[in-house]
Design a protein around this motif. Structure first.
Motif, mmCIF file in Angstrom:
data_model
loop_
_atom_site.group_PDB
_atom_site.id
_atom_site.type_symbol
_atom_site.label_atom_id
_atom_site.label_comp_id
_atom_site.label_asym_id
_atom_site.label_seq_id
_atom_site.Cartn_x
_atom_site.Cartn_y
_atom_site.Cartn_z
ATOM 1 N N PHE A 216 0.830 -1.203 0.000
ATOM 2 C CA PHE A 216 0.000 0.000 0.000
ATOM 3 C C PHE A 216 0.864 1.253 0.000
ATOM 4 N N ALA A 217 1.918 1.276 0.813
ATOM 5 C CA ALA A 217 2.777 2.454 0.935
ATOM 6 C C ALA A 217 3.543 2.741 -0.354
ATOM 7 N N ASN B 198 -2.811 7.267 -2.724
ATOM 8 C CA ASN B 198 -4.251 7.535 -2.882
ATOM 9 C C ASN B 198 -4.476 8.479 -4.052
ATOM 10 N N VAL B 199 -5.667 8.425 -4.633
ATOM 11 C CA VAL B 199 -6.086 9.338 -5.700
ATOM 12 C C VAL B 199 -7.519 9.763 -5.409
ATOM 13 N N TRP B 200 -7.771 11.089 -5.496
ATOM 14 C CA TRP B 200 -9.122 11.608 -5.263
ATOM 15 C C TRP B 200 -9.435 12.749 -6.245
ATOM 16 N N ARG C 255 -1.819 11.376 -3.205
ATOM 17 C CA ARG C 255 -1.019 11.232 -1.985
ATOM 18 C C ARG C 255 0.211 10.414 -2.325
ATOM 19 N N LEU C 256 1.393 10.986 -2.050
ATOM 20 C CA LEU C 256 2.658 10.350 -2.425
ATOM 21 C C LEU C 256 3.200 9.444 -1.323
ATOM 22 N N SER C 257 2.920 9.797 -0.079
ATOM 23 C CA SER C 257 3.374 9.018 1.071
ATOM 24 C C SER C 257 2.442 9.346 2.225
ATOM 25 N N TYR D 263 1.486 15.243 -0.191
ATOM 26 C CA TYR D 263 0.376 15.358 -1.129
ATOM 27 C C TYR D 263 0.758 16.320 -2.254
ATOM 28 N N THR D 264 0.143 16.119 -3.425
ATOM 29 C CA THR D 264 0.320 17.054 -4.525
ATOM 30 C C THR D 264 -0.794 16.826 -5.544
#
Length: 421
Positions: A172-173, A192-194, A210-212, A216-217
């Motif tokens: 997951f990470a 994650n992607v939203w 979400r990168l870690s 976030y970016t």
């Protein structure tokens, strides 16, 4: 698309349907919905000793179903419903089901610039989108944040591209989510992607990523911005520059950035729901200038008026000159247009509706179980049991009122002069 100029705009009021006329023919019904042109009212009904169908004015759809839910009108007026037959779900449009069948279907989506209809689906334990009866060829074990482009040419979702075992934290990470367009996923994976967003012609796609655990970016077409932030909110495309604009959190404060660089230098306690005017000349967002001080920011400048609860439904007029929202103070809702409060003290307020020329604004409101219409700060003389969003006529001098009163569904076209006096 709705050709509202072709609707009946002759002033007057008429009863379209008596909602109790067919009551003996069903056990119970769900909440009715009115068509955009006001010519019909529909509701899902449970038939005696049988299944479900839809009642439109005084006529039932010919086909009945084991289950039915999520009744919605497309922008062009077609009536859609999610229905189940033989334990399989699909979309029925004006009573005609799609040929495709799914394990489940939900979240009907419409393309405002075309007649396309999309829906989130699950098929054999895999998830994706179906558009106009055509499901994605590639489905995924997890999909969410569904999106249909304005012209209906593309659909997208955040998707899980790698399987996870129980408590598989390491995989997951490393990133198991991506974004898929028409079923084809980006090559880059993320934790994650939203909140996906297409540009105007659906040739580009942006998303929160979400990168870690703490990074976030924004990613555009699968490529993340070089800048990393404490958090981000939903992006949108700048219709003028083509850049991507998103609220980002840095040093505990929120800023608005375009392509990773500050667009507004002013920091805010919170910042989201940014929106460009139709022509792209102006940019507004909902912001908190401090704890319990919610307002609207236009081109970096906050309005003086604020609310202690929340601000929602940020809406530009078609000409981009006016801006409206709903605001909540101490459990009471107000309309605010261009920084000035209107029609306050209501239990609920709904999204503002501007006239085509941008000079007038109408809002429906609820208090004590009764619905009212507010136009340019003045409340209409009559209230209703139920009321749908008002629609201005093509010349901006008339308003279509769709309402229920004393058990009857009314279609009324009122002149602006009669309402404003």
């Amino acid at each position: 698309m709705s050709n509202f100029s072709a609707w009946d705009w002759k002033p007057g009021s008429r009863v379209v349907a008596d909602l109790s006329a067919r009551a003996a023919d069903y056990e119970w019904r769900e909440e009715p919905i009115a068509s955009p042109d006001g010519e019909s009212v529909a509701c899902i009904v449970k038939q005696p000793d049988a299944g479900f169908t839809v009642l439109v004015n005084d006529e039932f759809w010919e086909q009945e179903f084991e289950k039915a839910w999520y009744l919605r009108h497309a922008p062009d007026g077609r009536l859609t419903c999610l229905v189940m037959s033989e334990d399989e779900w699909t979309v029925a449009v004006d009573g005609q089901p799609w040929e495709s069948r799914f394990g489940f279907a939900w979240n009907t989506m419409f393309a405002p610039k075309s007649n396309a209809i999309g829906v989130a689906v699950q098929l054999d334990g895999q998830y994706g989108i179906a558009v106009d009866d055509q499901p994605w060829e590639q489905m995924y074990e997890n999909a969410n944040n569904w999106l249909l482009s304005d012209d209906g040419s593309h659909s997208a979702a955040a998707v899980q591209v790698k399987s996870l075992g129980q408590a598989d934290i390491d995989t997951f990470a490393k990133g198991v989510f991506s974004a898929a367009i028409d079923g084809e996923a980006w090559e880059h994976n993320f934790v994650n992607v939203w909140s996906l967003a297409f540009n105007s012609d659906a040739s580009r796609l942006a998303a929160e990523v979400r990168l870690s655990q703490y990074e976030y970016t924004i990613a555009v077409d699968g490529k993340p911005w070089e800048q990393i932030f404490q958090s981000v909110w939903a992006p949108c495309f700048n219709p003028t520059s083509g850049g991507v604009v998103a609220p980002v959190r840095m040093g505990g404060k929120w800023f608005l950035c375009e392509d990773g660089r500050k667009l507004w230098n002013t920091p805010f306690t919170q910042l989201w729901s940014q929106k460009f005017s139709p022509g792209g000349e102006r940019l507004a967002a909902i912001a908190a200038t401090g704890l319990g001080h919610w307002t609207v920011v236009v081109d970096g400048q906050p309005w003086e008026q604020s609310f202690n609860g929340v601000v929602t439904d940020l809406t530009f007029s078609p000409n981009g000159r006016s801006l409206a929202c709903m605001g909540k103070d101490d459990n009471a809702w107000w309309v605010m247009v261009d920084g000035q409060r209107w029609c306050g003290g209501y239990e609920r307020a709904f999204a503002p509706q501007f006239s085509p020329d941008g000079k007038h604004c109408a809002v429906r409101l609820e208090r004590g179980g009764r619905y009212s219409l507010c136009v340019d700060g003045k409340v209409y003389s009559e209230d209703f049991d139920m009321l749908w969003d008002p629609t201005f006529g093509p010349e901006s001098d008339r308003i279509l009122i769709r309402a229920i009163k004393d058990g009857k569904y009314l279609r009324r076209v009122a002149s602006l002069g009669d309402i404003l006096g």
